[in-house]
Design an enzyme around this catalytic site. Sequence first.
Site, PDB file in Angstrom:
ATOM      1  N   GLY A  41       5.416  -1.154  -4.326  1.00  0.00           N
ATOM      2  CA  GLY A  41       5.340  -2.593  -4.627  1.00  0.00           C
ATOM      3  C   GLY A  41       4.578  -2.828  -5.918  1.00  0.00           C
ATOM      4  N   GLY A  70       1.635  -0.202  -6.433  1.00  0.00           N
ATOM      5  CA  GLY A  70       2.183   1.155  -6.527  1.00  0.00           C
ATOM      6  C   GLY A  70       2.954   1.366  -7.823  1.00  0.00           C
ATOM      7  N   ARG A 115      -9.039 -10.529   2.994  1.00  0.00           N
ATOM      8  CA  ARG A 115      -8.540  -9.151   3.114  1.00  0.00           C
ATOM      9  C   ARG A 115      -8.515  -8.738   4.586  1.00  0.00           C
ATOM     10  NH1 ARG A 115     -11.756  -8.945  -1.462  1.00  0.00           N
ATOM     11  NH2 ARG A 115     -10.658  -8.387  -3.364  1.00  0.00           N
ATOM     12  N   SER A 159      -4.844   0.208   0.057  1.00  0.00           N
ATOM     13  CA  SER A 159      -4.435  -0.860   0.985  1.00  0.00           C
ATOM     14  C   SER A 159      -5.661  -1.555   1.572  1.00  0.00           C
ATOM     15  CB  SER A 159      -3.590  -0.276   2.117  1.00  0.00           C
ATOM     16  OG  SER A 159      -2.570   0.562   1.605  1.00  0.00           O
ATOM     17  N   ASN A 160      -5.512  -2.839   1.816  1.00  0.00           N
ATOM     18  CA  ASN A 160      -6.626  -3.648   2.341  1.00  0.00           C
ATOM     19  C   ASN A 160      -6.484  -3.976   3.820  1.00  0.00           C
ATOM     20  OD1 ASN A 160      -8.640  -4.289   0.362  1.00  0.00           O
ATOM     21  ND2 ASN A 160      -7.022  -5.279  -0.825  1.00  0.00           N
ATOM     22  N   HIS A 210     -15.801  -3.966  -0.238  1.00  0.00           N
ATOM     23  CA  HIS A 210     -14.932  -4.448  -1.316  1.00  0.00           C
ATOM     24  C   HIS A 210     -15.026  -5.961  -1.465  1.00  0.00           C
ATOM     25  CE1 HIS A 210     -11.715  -4.693  -4.046  1.00  0.00           C
ATOM     26  NE2 HIS A 210     -10.703  -4.775  -3.217  1.00  0.00           N
TER      27      HIS A 210
END
Length: 311
Positions: free
Chosen positions: A12, A15, A91, A122-123, A178
Amino acid sequence: MRRAKISIIGAGNVGATAAHWAASKELGDIVLVDIPAVEGMPQGKALDLYESSPIEGFDSRIIGATSYEPTANSDVVIVTAGVARKPGMSRDDLININTGIVKTVAENVARHSPNAVMIVVSNPLDAMVYVAWKASGFPTKRVIGQAGVLDTARFRSFLAQEVGCSVEDVQALLLGGHGDDMVPLARYTFAGGIPITQLVKKDRLEEIIKRARNGGAEIVQLLKTGSAYYAPAAATVQMAEAVVRDKKRILPCAAYCDKEYGIGGYFVGVPVVLGTDGVERIIEVELDAEERKMFQNSVDHVKELVKSVKV
Ligand code: APR
């Protein structure tokens, strides 16, 4: 010399952009993987990117796939699979859906690239890196979460604007979870070697810290259809480069801390030395009472988040 092999799971926004940065740095051959439901998408993006190579002048083999066979024996695997947040979502709201996705992905990574260093994007990141570690069975040093490089980059960008200097001259360090949870350390932040507190007034610094904390949400609010990808992808590729080229970069990453900082077995943002083996060392910096308190709050949130996932 054998070229490094970098696989990116999830083709996506993050990526595909990571593939772009990695190719332009000639980090190695790249495999872009997505799910069979989008057959043709990773292959199309990979071919398009490969066709830019004569213009940009990089030599990388870039292929797309909807299975893991082409990823076999990767040196680095970047995990960006999952859903991104939309306006109004935190998130943490992504946790249920992304846990299942990251678990499946990490199992496949372990099967096909048992010696890889896995970088998770990834979150919610601090929980997803834990899920990836559990599901892969990898040693802790070979599973790393990308958060600190991005959060620091946001902080550095805003500080450079404020000071009116090159972004390259601003160095910063932050710890903890994060984004909203991060703990920027003003004491460890410099512009051209000069402590930032001598260049930016306290109240402005507070405002900039707040903006950096909400940096992801600010982009989500503007984009409306997804979350940030240029800076997250660039941050991820900087980590991949440190591994592939064994650079021993000191970067803030979500790394497994047990005795370090007294964390007791969770992934949290700390400065690490990154090289071929992944996390080669965790650096423990001195914290004063206030910094320690902020860090502890952040760690407590990470622990709560991790406890809510079923791995
Ligand atoms: N295996 C491989 N790819 C998957 C899987 C899976 N099991 N499940 C989903 N994907 C793919 C989707 O098909 C999609 O192409 O992951 C990709 C995610 O891309 P985007 O929706 O564009 O999301 P992106 O902005 O790239 O963010 C990905 O990174 O920064 C985090 O919060 C963000 O969790 C999100 C992730």
